[in-house]
Write an enzyme that holds these catalytic residues in place. Structure first.
Site: not given
Length: 269
Positions: A149, A172
């Protein structure tokens, strides 16, 4: 009428305590001149070996003054909201003062950033990444376990980045938790924040924006989310990380940058 027997009448007075306050210990005897004062803590003093066993689980801790400073970013990156106590966190208000001190310390020539993080607060992660990329001293990053992340911008914000063979990185889109106002402005805000993250990664890694967006919005690979998981060599193959390696390779490369007088990552881009 009562009469006392002949003889002397002895009257004894009560003992006069030097401490008039009840239930107080007696005054200690005066200390001889020249004798150092004793400090009592109520428990016997412990040796450094015992303290190392209690705190670190080992009897001997290496005491070596190095010109390389190591900075660990582990667990979840904590931002403006305090996370539950059972979470392993890295607080950005602890990291930023350390980076300022490292930048000013003339005895520190380079910085090694070790990451094993699941991500966390977007703005806090970007703040740490911007601090790293603006340093004048060379920086090398090493991803161990995971750099997921918002840990991706931190990993690429270095002169050279390494990743272990078994380490993973998850790419993501940005997500929100909690109350979300369902208006178009909410989507626009998320879109702008997403662009900030993408722009930073593209500027400091060898990956194109089209490829990064493809990996970020890919479906079918994650069961409960959209995105891509990159393992070791895969992260190097797509250009996100520079090289596969471990601690020895990262330290040796940082020493090489220091010896060659290479400036920090901010002056290379």
């Amino acid at each position: 009428m009562f009469k006392f027997p002949r003889g002397e009448l002895t009257v004894t007075s009560p003992d006069i305590s030097p401490n008039p306050v009840p239930n107080q210990p007696a005054t200690p005897p005066p200390r001889p001149p020249g004798e150092p004062a004793r400090v009592t803590t109520g428990r016997p003093p412990t040796s450094p070996e015992v303290e190392n066993i209690k705190e670190l689980g080992q009897t001997n801790v290496a005491d070596y003054k190095s010109e390389i400073q190591c900075l660990q970013i582990v667990g979840q990156i904590e931002g403006h909201l305090v996370l539950p106590p059972q979470n392993k966190t890295t607080k950005y208000e602890h990291i930023i003062p350390q980076l300022v001190a490292i930048e000013q310390d003339p005895g520190i020539k380079g910085l090694l950033v070790v990451l094993n993080t699941v991500g966390g607060d977007v703005e806090a992660g970007l703040a740490i990444a911007e601090m790293l990329v603006s340093m004048s001293k060379p920086v090398v990053s090493l991803v161990l376990g995971g750099g997921h992340s918002i840990g991706v911008p931190i990993a690429v914000a270095a002169n050279h980045s390494f990743i272990a063979e078994t380490a993973t990185m998850t790419i993501h889109p940005i997500r929100l938790t909690g109350l979300v106002i369902g208006v178009p402005q909410t989507y626009e805000y998320l879109d702008k924040m997403q662009d900030r993250v993408i722009r930073f990664i593209v500027e400091h890694a060898n990956i194109s924006e089209q490829e990064l967006r493809r990996l970020m919005f890919q479906t079918g690979e994650l069961a409960r989310d959209i995105g891509t998981i990159l393992v070791g060599k895969d992260a190097v193959k797509v250009g996100l990380i520079d090289e596969v390696g471990g601690l020895s390779q990262a330290v040796q490369h940082l020493k090489k940058l220091i010896a060659e007088g290479v400036p920090g990552p901010g002056k290379l881009h």
